[in-house]
Design a protein around this motif. Sequence first.
Motif, PDB file in Angstrom:
ATOM      1  N   LEU A  64       7.321   4.325  -9.760  1.00  0.00           N
ATOM      2  CA  LEU A  64       6.073   3.984  -9.093  1.00  0.00           C
ATOM      3  C   LEU A  64       5.866   4.956  -7.944  1.00  0.00           C
ATOM      4  O   LEU A  64       6.729   5.079  -7.070  1.00  0.00           O
TER       5      LEU A  64
ATOM      6  N   SER B 265       4.160  -3.454 -14.920  1.00  0.00           N
ATOM      7  CA  SER B 265       2.905  -2.810 -14.593  1.00  0.00           C
ATOM      8  C   SER B 265       2.015  -2.842 -15.809  1.00  0.00           C
ATOM      9  O   SER B 265       2.434  -3.161 -16.910  1.00  0.00           O
TER      10      SER B 265
ATOM     11  N   PRO C 214       2.923   6.460  -5.054  1.00  0.00           N
ATOM     12  CA  PRO C 214       1.572   6.362  -4.470  1.00  0.00           C
ATOM     13  C   PRO C 214       0.671   7.455  -5.026  1.00  0.00           C
ATOM     14  O   PRO C 214       1.044   8.634  -5.048  1.00  0.00           O
TER      15      PRO C 214
ATOM     16  N   HIS D 148      -2.604   4.771 -13.737  1.00  0.00           N
ATOM     17  CA  HIS D 148      -2.689   3.920 -12.558  1.00  0.00           C
ATOM     18  C   HIS D 148      -2.208   2.517 -12.920  1.00  0.00           C
ATOM     19  O   HIS D 148      -2.590   1.976 -13.961  1.00  0.00           O
ATOM     20  N   ARG D 149      -1.361   1.994 -12.069  1.00  0.00           N
ATOM     21  CA  ARG D 149      -0.931   0.617 -12.251  1.00  0.00           C
ATOM     22  C   ARG D 149      -2.129  -0.311 -12.079  1.00  0.00           C
ATOM     23  O   ARG D 149      -3.019  -0.069 -11.257  1.00  0.00           O
TER      24      ARG D 149
ATOM     25  N   THR E 102      -1.380   3.029  -7.158  1.00  0.00           N
ATOM     26  CA  THR E 102      -0.020   3.415  -7.544  1.00  0.00           C
ATOM     27  C   THR E 102      -0.015   4.012  -8.941  1.00  0.00           C
ATOM     28  O   THR E 102      -0.610   3.444  -9.867  1.00  0.00           O
TER      29      THR E 102
END
Length: 306
Positions: free
Chosen positions: A258, A305, A260, A286-287, A227
Amino acid sequence: MHVIETSALTRRFGAITALDALDLAVPPGITGLVGANGAGKSTLIRILLGLLPATSGTAHVLGYNIATHSIQLRQYVGYMPEHDCLPGDVSATEFVAHMARINGLPRDAARERTAETLRHVGLFEERYREIRGYSTGMKQRVKLAQALVHDPRLLFLDEPTNGLDPAGRDDMLDLIRRTGHEFGISIVMASHLLGEIERVCDQVIVIDGGRLLRQGPIADFTAATGTLVVEIEGEAEALAAALRSAGFRVEHDGRLLLIPAGNQALLDAIRDACASLGLGLFRLEHRRQALEDLFRTPQEPAVGSR
């Protein structure tokens, strides 16, 4: 060689099972022992120190069987307990030197090591004051000093930041990190504060209800997810709408978006949408997973996050 190995280690208190068939293999380094209050962290430490017998199972610390060689083991380990256990009517120098003598150091060596250790923990200038006049942070440093004074190979720290304010916690964590990395002492640090474990430890052991939930390097617990996290200056919904119109799925998490993770086309779309809408892009990354994720129920969403 592992510094700690256990096999089916179990401890019961009547009808309560504090440790339930625990199998561990702990490598050298700084290891975080994580779990909620009552998870069995302190019980495990006390068993590994030989202070509490196991109901069943076996444990070896630095190669010593704790059931048969706990006395020999103690010269190689240090222990910083959670509870307040310091005598108030003596100075830090007197107390730490006394603990050095108990651990087998001759008088002159104990005096020299005490001065070195109190300097390391930041108490050299205050070493002759009675402990009763110390702040909570200073008392925690005395507890660490007495655990270090005989130059152990392995340290057990039980909630070392207990009772400290944020600045005191930062100082203690820095001291623990330096002790492990600069002096090569392996450390097992028990804490229920997961953020502290992430900051200091090389590896993590997670126990819940006396059972091993998970064990591994800290990087395995905080790995990047699939994510993207986007933080902007301006109206986040405007960016979200632009990206959705371009065919991307976008969710909100407070001020964050957020998305994908995708290919370069997604990154280009975020850049172009921010430019066309006049939005400032603060963060695009990127989380990352967090230790807290291990303790969430499947229905509970992750908040924030990394």
